[in-house]
Design a protein around this motif. Sequence first.
Motif, PDB file in Angstrom:
ATOM      1  N   ARG A   1       0.797  -2.662   6.978  1.00  0.00           N
ATOM      2  CA  ARG A   1       1.589  -1.437   6.865  1.00  0.00           C
ATOM      3  C   ARG A   1       1.564  -0.893   5.438  1.00  0.00           C
ATOM      4  O   ARG A   1       1.313   0.299   5.228  1.00  0.00           O
ATOM      5  CB  ARG A   1       3.027  -1.701   7.308  1.00  0.00           C
ATOM      6  CG  ARG A   1       3.947  -0.495   7.150  1.00  0.00           C
ATOM      7  CD  ARG A   1       5.373  -0.863   7.481  1.00  0.00           C
ATOM      8  NE  ARG A   1       5.886  -1.886   6.584  1.00  0.00           N
ATOM      9  CZ  ARG A   1       6.353  -1.643   5.371  1.00  0.00           C
ATOM     10  NH1 ARG A   1       6.358  -0.416   4.885  1.00  0.00           N
ATOM     11  NH2 ARG A   1       6.826  -2.623   4.625  1.00  0.00           N
ATOM     12  N   VAL A   2       1.827  -1.747   4.452  1.00  0.00           N
ATOM     13  CA  VAL A   2       1.886  -1.243   3.070  1.00  0.00           C
ATOM     14  C   VAL A   2       0.496  -0.846   2.570  1.00  0.00           C
ATOM     15  O   VAL A   2       0.373   0.071   1.747  1.00  0.00           O
ATOM     16  CB  VAL A   2       2.536  -2.279   2.122  1.00  0.00           C
ATOM     17  CG1 VAL A   2       3.981  -2.524   2.514  1.00  0.00           C
ATOM     18  CG2 VAL A   2       1.756  -3.579   2.079  1.00  0.00           C
ATOM     19  N   LEU A   3      -0.557  -1.503   3.077  1.00  0.00           N
ATOM     20  CA  LEU A   3      -1.909  -1.123   2.675  1.00  0.00           C
ATOM     21  C   LEU A   3      -2.243   0.293   3.134  1.00  0.00           C
ATOM     22  O   LEU A   3      -2.780   1.098   2.378  1.00  0.00           O
ATOM     23  CB  LEU A   3      -2.928  -2.108   3.246  1.00  0.00           C
ATOM     24  CG  LEU A   3      -2.972  -3.511   2.642  1.00  0.00           C
ATOM     25  CD1 LEU A   3      -3.923  -4.389   3.427  1.00  0.00           C
ATOM     26  CD2 LEU A   3      -3.378  -3.447   1.171  1.00  0.00           C
ATOM     27  N   ILE A   4      -1.896   0.602   4.375  1.00  0.00           N
ATOM     28  CA  ILE A   4      -2.215   1.926   4.909  1.00  0.00           C
ATOM     29  C   ILE A   4      -1.325   2.988   4.263  1.00  0.00           C
ATOM     30  O   ILE A   4      -1.772   4.112   3.999  1.00  0.00           O
ATOM     31  CB  ILE A   4      -2.079   1.914   6.443  1.00  0.00           C
ATOM     32  CG1 ILE A   4      -3.169   0.998   7.036  1.00  0.00           C
ATOM     33  CG2 ILE A   4      -2.203   3.315   7.017  1.00  0.00           C
ATOM     34  CD1 ILE A   4      -3.096   0.821   8.518  1.00  0.00           C
ATOM     35  N   GLU A   5      -0.075   2.639   3.970  1.00  0.00           N
ATOM     36  CA  GLU A   5       0.787   3.580   3.249  1.00  0.00           C
ATOM     37  C   GLU A   5       0.197   3.901   1.871  1.00  0.00           C
ATOM     38  O   GLU A   5       0.168   5.057   1.443  1.00  0.00           O
ATOM     39  CB  GLU A   5       2.189   2.987   3.091  1.00  0.00           C
ATOM     40  CG  GLU A   5       3.030   3.041   4.351  1.00  0.00           C
ATOM     41  CD  GLU A   5       4.419   2.466   4.134  1.00  0.00           C
ATOM     42  OE1 GLU A   5       4.716   2.021   3.010  1.00  0.00           O
ATOM     43  OE2 GLU A   5       5.210   2.462   5.101  1.00  0.00           O
ATOM     44  N   ALA A   6      -0.270   2.869   1.169  1.00  0.00           N
ATOM     45  CA  ALA A   6      -0.851   3.087  -0.160  1.00  0.00           C
ATOM     46  C   ALA A   6      -2.155   3.874  -0.088  1.00  0.00           C
ATOM     47  O   ALA A   6      -2.484   4.647  -0.998  1.00  0.00           O
ATOM     48  CB  ALA A   6      -1.092   1.739  -0.841  1.00  0.00           C
TER      49      ALA A   6
ATOM     50  N   THR B   1       5.678  -2.040  -2.983  1.00  0.00           N
ATOM     51  CA  THR B   1       4.405  -2.364  -2.325  1.00  0.00           C
ATOM     52  C   THR B   1       3.768  -3.599  -2.942  1.00  0.00           C
ATOM     53  O   THR B   1       3.285  -4.488  -2.224  1.00  0.00           O
ATOM     54  CB  THR B   1       3.438  -1.173  -2.424  1.00  0.00           C
ATOM     55  OG1 THR B   1       4.039  -0.033  -1.814  1.00  0.00           O
ATOM     56  CG2 THR B   1       2.129  -1.482  -1.728  1.00  0.00           C
ATOM     57  N   ALA B   2       3.766  -3.682  -4.269  1.00  0.00           N
ATOM     58  CA  ALA B   2       3.178  -4.847  -4.941  1.00  0.00           C
ATOM     59  C   ALA B   2       3.936  -6.118  -4.599  1.00  0.00           C
ATOM     60  O   ALA B   2       3.330  -7.172  -4.352  1.00  0.00           O
ATOM     61  CB  ALA B   2       3.183  -4.622  -6.454  1.00  0.00           C
ATOM     62  N   VAL B   3       5.251  -6.043  -4.561  1.00  0.00           N
ATOM     63  CA  VAL B   3       6.066  -7.213  -4.209  1.00  0.00           C
ATOM     64  C   VAL B   3       5.789  -7.630  -2.773  1.00  0.00           C
ATOM     65  O   VAL B   3       5.679  -8.826  -2.463  1.00  0.00           O
ATOM     66  CB  VAL B   3       7.562  -6.912  -4.413  1.00  0.00           C
ATOM     67  CG1 VAL B   3       8.420  -8.043  -3.867  1.00  0.00           C
ATOM     68  CG2 VAL B   3       7.866  -6.712  -5.891  1.00  0.00           C
ATOM     69  N   THR B   4       5.653  -6.658  -1.881  1.00  0.00           N
ATOM     70  CA  THR B   4       5.360  -6.977  -0.476  1.00  0.00           C
ATOM     71  C   THR B   4       4.019  -7.694  -0.349  1.00  0.00           C
ATOM     72  O   THR B   4       3.902  -8.684   0.393  1.00  0.00           O
ATOM     73  CB  THR B   4       5.348  -5.691   0.365  1.00  0.00           C
ATOM     74  OG1 THR B   4       6.611  -5.029   0.244  1.00  0.00           O
ATOM     75  CG2 THR B   4       5.081  -6.008   1.833  1.00  0.00           C
ATOM     76  N   ILE B   5       3.016  -7.231  -1.066  1.00  0.00           N
ATOM     77  CA  ILE B   5       1.691  -7.866  -1.010  1.00  0.00           C
ATOM     78  C   ILE B   5       1.777  -9.317  -1.474  1.00  0.00           C
ATOM     79  O   ILE B   5       1.276 -10.231  -0.813  1.00  0.00           O
ATOM     80  CB  ILE B   5       0.686  -7.081  -1.864  1.00  0.00           C
ATOM     81  CG1 ILE B   5       0.424  -5.704  -1.246  1.00  0.00           C
ATOM     82  CG2 ILE B   5      -0.628  -7.848  -2.006  1.00  0.00           C
ATOM     83  CD1 ILE B   5      -0.366  -4.770  -2.141  1.00  0.00           C
ATOM     84  N   VAL B   6       2.424  -9.544  -2.601  1.00  0.00           N
ATOM     85  CA  VAL B   6       2.511 -10.907  -3.147  1.00  0.00           C
ATOM     86  C   VAL B   6       3.365 -11.787  -2.252  1.00  0.00           C
ATOM     87  O   VAL B   6       3.042 -12.959  -2.016  1.00  0.00           O
ATOM     88  CB  VAL B   6       3.073 -10.860  -4.578  1.00  0.00           C
ATOM     89  CG1 VAL B   6       3.370 -12.263  -5.091  1.00  0.00           C
ATOM     90  CG2 VAL B   6       2.093 -10.158  -5.503  1.00  0.00           C
TER      91      VAL B   6
END
Length: 376
Positions: free
Chosen positions: A287-292, A235-240
């Motif tokens: 997507r990754v924000l809502i998953e987190a 998730t962190a890698v996707t955000i960056v």
Amino acid sequence: MRKVRFIGLDVHAETIAVAVADGPGEVRSLGVIPNRMESIRALMKKFGPAEQLRVCYEAGPTGYAVYWQLATLGVKCEVVAPTLVPVKAGDRVKTDRRDALKLARSYRAGDLTPVWVPDAAHEALRDLVRAREAAKKDQLRARHRLGKLLLRQGRRPPVAMHAWTQAHLKWVKSVHFEHAAQEATLVDYLHEVEHMADRVARLEHAIRDAVTAAPERMRTVIAALQALRGVAQVTAVTIVAEVGELSRFATPRQLMGYSGAVPSEDSTGGRIRRGAITKTGNAHLRRVLIEAAWAYRHRPAVGAALRQRQASVSAEVNAIAWKAQHRLHARYRALTARGKCKQQVVTAIGRELVGFIWAIGVHVESRTGRATRIAA
């Protein structure tokens, strides 16, 4: 005063339609050129000195190859958001020539919105992250095909168990059908499920290797974001990879808008009407924000995995992450107590999570920047 030329390019895989706006004059179409480096170089040379040229084209499947080619020639180029290009309500004719003319005209008027162009390191990491996301989607499809086959034939595990665990897969491998055609189908579906699992594992291993080889500034931000609950390495890698430098956004609200998780609005006069989220942003980030955000339905706590991730980051970052747990969990409880749908609540939590992500990113990037300047 130097005469600036605004050039609009309608870029396709093999061709580029070209239009130019010379100052306040009429916009002219210059036809079509091949999408090749030598053709682009010859075109820019024909227009004159590079410092007088301003080029734009829409973001799309051709990526940023044209942008980097123009950058090597010293020409200023901007890649613009296609969904934000002004469109006349009565315009029902769309051609490459017209698209190029519209781009040049709108670019001269300042009506276009440029997108962020990643550097080579961010683009490589983003390609890898999106490959893993595609593999996860394929894995889900493969599992659904196998699960629905077993459901149609009335095959169920003898005891209750979670799907796709080792115990569940062991049971699936023990299933056999009387007809050879169904047996062949089962074997093929099972092989595809195992193949997808191996594919996801390979890509996740590649992501870990890519993070290790990434620039120090990027690695530091990725490590700091993992202090947040629900934000592990992928998730962190996707955000960056999707956002780039978080400090390029002046406020967290701008980053929220970039994610497309802000409510739509149709207000006029004294009437205020807000609707569903706009979704006019980066879908991968959203997507990754809502998953987190689902992690914040649980009361604040620091488990073993989260404690291990937080051990390598500063006390300031951990304080922001702890504040996020209290704030977002309280928000989740307040919204659910009002009878809100859980999906809507989690979307709202994901939107607020952006603020804490932005705070951590800006804090870490500013400290890394200062350390780099001191070392230099």
